[in-house]
Write an enzyme that holds these catalytic residues in place. Sequence first.
Site, short mmCIF file in Angstrom:
data_model
loop_
_atom_site.label_atom_id
_atom_site.label_comp_id
_atom_site.label_asym_id
_atom_site.label_seq_id
_atom_site.Cartn_x
_atom_site.Cartn_y
_atom_site.Cartn_z
N HIS A 190 0.84 -1.19 0.00
CA HIS A 190 0.00 0.00 0.00
C HIS A 190 0.88 1.25 0.00
CE1 HIS A 190 0.78 0.38 4.33
NE2 HIS A 190 0.62 -0.92 4.37
N ALA A 191 0.31 2.40 0.33
CA ALA A 191 1.01 3.68 0.18
C ALA A 191 2.33 3.78 0.96
CB ALA A 191 0.09 4.82 0.59
#
Length: 87
Positions: A15-16
């Site tokens: 993810h980010a």
Amino acid sequence: MISQTFTILNPSGFHARPTKAFVQAASAFPCKINVSKGGKKVNGKSSLSMLTLGIQQNEEVTLEADGEQEEQAIQALGELLSKIFEE
């Protein structure tokens, strides 16, 4: 050019936060970095491109490095791909 396949261990996938760490590390190397999954290949120095791969836990991705310091890049970035990030 060299390449190696890695398995994503992070329970939340890529993810980010881990993507940002990966891109920052990749940008430190002068060589070209590509990451591929499921036939799609993206620039490993672009957060947006990396996020489009939708990398989930236990999926395999292939890391390619081409150019100066490619071996060092594969080793360092491979460790990041396989790392479990704290939530």
